[in-house]
Design a protein around this motif. Structure first.
Motif, mmCIF file in Angstrom:
data_model
loop_
_atom_site.group_PDB
_atom_site.id
_atom_site.type_symbol
_atom_site.label_atom_id
_atom_site.label_comp_id
_atom_site.label_asym_id
_atom_site.label_seq_id
_atom_site.Cartn_x
_atom_site.Cartn_y
_atom_site.Cartn_z
ATOM 1 N N ILE A 264 17.973 -3.768 0.240
ATOM 2 C CA ILE A 264 17.353 -3.966 -0.961
ATOM 3 C C ILE A 264 16.581 -3.009 -1.470
ATOM 4 O O ILE A 264 15.813 -2.663 -2.588
ATOM 5 C CB ILE A 264 16.797 -5.499 -0.852
ATOM 6 C CG1 ILE A 264 16.318 -5.918 -2.411
ATOM 7 C CG2 ILE A 264 15.641 -5.587 0.155
ATOM 8 C CD1 ILE A 264 17.452 -6.567 -3.291
ATOM 9 N N ASN A 417 17.725 -6.333 -8.758
ATOM 10 C CA ASN A 417 16.651 -6.171 -7.560
ATOM 11 C C ASN A 417 16.142 -7.615 -7.287
ATOM 12 O O ASN A 417 16.276 -7.935 -6.117
ATOM 13 C CB ASN A 417 15.801 -5.054 -7.569
ATOM 14 C CG ASN A 417 15.016 -5.043 -6.115
ATOM 15 O OD1 ASN A 417 13.913 -5.660 -5.922
ATOM 16 N ND2 ASN A 417 15.541 -4.236 -5.073
ATOM 17 N N ALA A 418 15.575 -8.326 -8.125
ATOM 18 C CA ALA A 418 15.201 -9.512 -7.990
ATOM 19 C C ALA A 418 16.024 -10.363 -7.657
ATOM 20 O O ALA A 418 15.764 -11.229 -6.964
ATOM 21 C CB ALA A 418 14.223 -9.802 -9.209
ATOM 22 N N ALA A 421 17.194 -9.804 -4.011
ATOM 23 C CA ALA A 421 16.249 -9.761 -2.806
ATOM 24 C C ALA A 421 16.063 -11.403 -2.326
ATOM 25 O O ALA A 421 15.679 -11.474 -1.272
ATOM 26 C CB ALA A 421 14.947 -9.521 -3.620
ATOM 27 N N PRO B 170 11.002 -10.663 -0.155
ATOM 28 C CA PRO B 170 9.888 -10.518 -1.101
ATOM 29 C C PRO B 170 8.515 -11.468 -0.766
ATOM 30 O O PRO B 170 7.541 -11.207 -1.096
ATOM 31 C CB PRO B 170 10.436 -10.999 -2.334
ATOM 32 C CG PRO B 170 12.004 -11.302 -2.175
ATOM 33 C CD PRO B 170 12.332 -10.995 -0.668
ATOM 34 N N ALA B 258 12.164 -7.147 -5.476
ATOM 35 C CA ALA B 258 12.045 -8.058 -6.677
ATOM 36 C C ALA B 258 10.387 -7.627 -7.074
ATOM 37 O O ALA B 258 9.613 -8.623 -7.565
ATOM 38 C CB ALA B 258 12.224 -9.450 -6.204
#
Lengths: 449, 309
Positions: A264, A417-418, A421, B170, B258
């Protein structure tokens, strides 16, 4: 510590000398800049976005050109291309000719960097397909570049692993999924340890890496990003089809073993898992063949044609164009160099195939030739290049090149990416966010309909 | 050096006419300063002024810049990504500062003394400070590899703890970036605290011992008050540095995953150099400058009002 007063004049003299020593070179610099503008004679200044290795391939090409025509080339390989180009633009003095991403066309046009290209006046222009030429049109319908190199992303895989596990080439998403699973759980390297993964993925949003990697799955599911509408665009990204593609990607990230842990945050330069025998697949460009062959053995590196998604096998294509700097006017010399670069001879030199002999560096700056008289598979004497060429020709799509797509790419990459993740992320909401980001950027660029 | 020479030189040159003496004496220091001032002018103040100018323009180097008033500032302040980046920056800056101060203080107490072994230990501990941050970032990225084969995870594995995602999650990525920040800055703080410790009057410790003070009391009543100046320096430096944090984050995570580790400078960088929007990036930089000045003034006010030197 304190010296007699007699030394003070000397100190003053030293200080003065030191000041002059500093001011002198600065003054010299600025006078250099002033005189740099009018270079309508002398060598043709050519910029390429290359490191030292790739620059050698260009140097060979330019040497051959100079030998044929007598026109000298001042070749500047530039790694931080756009930053340096901005600096030169600030001096109102761009290079005569630049070779850079085809995707930069829209942005360069909007900044006034490019002089139009007279396609019909170029010898050999008919050897480039109309489809390729159409990719060099600005939103105003003018040609601003000359196609130079194209490429399509393909799945590079470990043939030995696949054969060890007795699996066929994957032709559908489901089979791709199964293969990733087998690579992760079937101990394909036979060392008795669970230390292999399905695929290497550049998952960072930096420079839009995850968007470039993952967008084929959106297209294969039938999703689209932007739709051109006259001179403007509308966002069409928020669709069930796009969502399906994104779900497939997230399934890969969230199924243990399918994607190398840590991906990631990885850029392409961080990916070593394929080369080190930890990952079995990597969706990337064909320029990696040489380094992968060196790392794990040529016989073990195969190219898989894109497995079919719900709506097709579309993959991601990129390329490089030849551009003319708008502040220079050496039309004839630029045309001569361009004609050489798109000729079969020039393109073949740019492909720098080991099969053609010579002393290397065997780094292809022309990946897939734009010259239709050449077949990539033949020049490289490598079927894998032909698979790539077929993927490009049969089903490939690019980001829009006639607008500044970089901010859109960033919005898409940030969103993806969010999504990847966090396995619990709300995909529909994040997709709405991407859509809203696209709309904002369309408005920023004055492209909204 | 020049100011120290003034009284003695005045004594020596009493024969010279007063005006000539004045002129030579006032010109000489400026000549010495000319070189650094010129450097500062060319490499700091001119770019700063240019940055201020650009923040009010849509920057188009070839076509000519277009004045847009405060539009760039509005875009920065209205951008949710910048708002998130700002809170991450504050969180990371605050956490790193406190963490590095505590660890630095602990190191200083541990390594205070003049034996050769302690000196060697101090040198070893100080190494992160003189190592390039980009290198530190790369090394920690390897240490943090989130699979079982990663360095830290293999240690955790030996202790029976499952593999941690570190920078991939994240929820925790910012924390792990902060750990690297603490590791990098704590030794510097240690040196400042060591200097402060050396300045504490030994008799105070003896008096405390006579009064029967325990270690805890000695730290609270003797050491910490004696370190007020050192702590003020550490906090001021932290205020200036923490907001412009960039390299660690850029190398470790690039702002992901993120956007969870995106800080003000990484956002500014990507706007300026990936999207080539130098006007907006300049506006963001000006806001950062403003925030840094405010924070520094507040820290100075706060730490100096606590007690006169």
């Amino acid at each position: 510590m304190i010296h007699p007063t007699s030394s003070r004049p000397r100190r003053i003299a030293i200080a003065l000398l030191a000041s002059i020593a500093v001011i002198g070179p600065l003054a010299a610099c600025s006078s250099d800049d002033a005189s740099g503008g009018a270079s309508e004679s002398g060598p043709l200044e050519v910029w390429t976005r290359t490191d030292a290795t790739a620059a050698e391939t260009y140097d060979d090409m330019f040497a051959a050109f100079t030998e044929e025509t007598g026109i000298e080339i001042d070749h500047q390989p530039v790694v931080e291309f756009d930053t340096q180009l901005q600096a030169r633009a600030a001096q109102q003095d761009l290079p005569d000719l630049l070779i850079n991403d085809a995707g930069s066309l829209g942005e360069y046009v909007s900044q006034g960097f490019l002089a139009p290209v007279d396609r019909e006046s170029l010898a050999g222009q008919e050897d480039i397909s109309d489809a390729s030429w159409d990719q060099t049109l600005g939103t105003d319908g003018t040609t601003y570049g000359v196609p130079f190199s194209r490429q399509a992303n393909i799945v590079i895989a470990r043939k030995d692993w696949r054969e060890t596990l007795g699996l066929a080439l994957p032709t559908t998403w489901q089979e791709l999924d199964d293969l990733a699973d087998a690579f992760a759980t079937g101990d394909p390297d036979g060392n008795g340890q669970a230390d292999t993964y399905g695929m290497a993925v550049p998952g960072t949003a930096q420079n839009g890496y995850i968007a470039r990697w993952g967008v084929p799955y959106i297209w294969q599911a039938g999703g689209e990003l932007l739709e051109q509408d006259g001179e403007g665009y509308t966002s069409v990204v928020d669709s069930p089809e796009t969502l399906e593609g994104l779900e497939f990607i997230r399934d890969q990230f969230c199924t243990p073993g399918h994607v190398v842990p840590g991906s990631i945050n990885y850029a392409t330069s961080d990916i070593r898992s394929f080369q080190e025998g930890a990952a079995g697949m990597y969706l990337t460009g064909p320029y990696n063949f040489n380094s992968f062959d060196d790392a794990v053995g040529r016989e073990n590196v195969e190219v898989i044609p894109m497995p079919e998604g719900p709506e097709g096998t579309t993959t991601f294509a990129e390329g490089e164009n030849i551009y003319y700097g708008s502040t220079r006017e050496r039309t004839d010399d630029r045309a001569a160099l361009t004609e050489f670069l798109i000729s079969a001879e020039g393109q073949e030199m740019g492909m720098d195939s080991p099969a053609a002999g010579g002393d290397g560096p065997f780094y292809s700056v022309v990946r897939l030739p734009v010259n239709t008289t050449l077949e990539a598979g033949e020049v490289y004497a490598d079927d894998r290049w032909q698979v790539t060429a077929d993927a490009y020709a049969d089903a490939s799509e690019t980001f829009p090149w006639n607008i500044n797509f970089i901010p859109f790419r960033q919005v898409l990459a940030d969103g993806m990416n969010a999504m990847m993740a966090d396995c619990e992320s709300d995909l529909p909401a994040l997709l709405e966010g991407i859509d809203a980001g696209f709309e904002t950027e369309l408005a920023n660029q004055g492209l909204a309909r | 050096m020049t100011s120290a020479s003034t009284p003695m030189e005045a004594h020596r040159v009493t024969d010279a006419p007063p005006r000539a003496r004045f002129r030579a004496r006032s010109v000489a220091p400026w000549l010495f300063l000319a070189v650094p001032l010129l450097f500062a002018l060319v490499f700091k103040f001119v770019p700063l002024a240019e940055g201020v100018r650009m923040s009010f323009f849509r920057v188009q180097p070839l076509l000519g810049d277009e004045f847009v008033g405060f539009a760039n500032y509005t875009r920065v302040l209205g951008d949710p990504r910048f708002q998130d980046a700002f809170s991450h920056t504050l969180l990371l800056g605050f956490g790193t500062t406190v963490g590095a101060m505590v660890v630095g203080f602990f190191f200083a107490l541990l390594f205070e003394g003049s034996s050769r072994l302690l000196r060697a230990a101090r040198t070893a501990v100080f190494l992160p400070v003189v190592t390039a941050v980009a290198v530190i970032g790369e090394i920690w990225r390897l240490l943090y590899i989130p699979s079982e084969v990663g360095f830290l995870n293999s240690i955790l594995g030996a202790l029976g703890i499952p593999a941690q995602p570190f920078l991939s999650d994240p929820g925790t990525a910012l924390l792990w970036v902060g750990v690297v920040g603490i590791w990098t800055t704590a030794p510097y703080n240690m040196v400042i605290v060591l200097a402060g410790l050396a300045g504490i009057d030994r008799s105070l410790y003896e008096a405390a011992a006579v009064d029967g003070a325990r270690l805890r009391h000695r730290i609270m009543s003797v050491v910490l008050p004696g370190l007020r100046a050192s702590i003020s320096v550490i906090l001021t430096l932290a205020a200036i540095r923490s907001l412009r944090l960039f390299t660690e984050v850029f190398v470790l995570t690039g702002g992901g995953p993120a956007g969870s580790t995106e800080v003000w400078m990484t956002r500014t960088y990507s706007i300026g150099f990936a999207s080539n929007d130098l006007g907006v990036a300049s506006a963001a930089s000006m806001l950062l400058l403003l925030a840094t000045v405010v924070l520094t003034v507040v820290v100075r006010r706060f730490t100096s009002s606590k007690g006169a030197p």
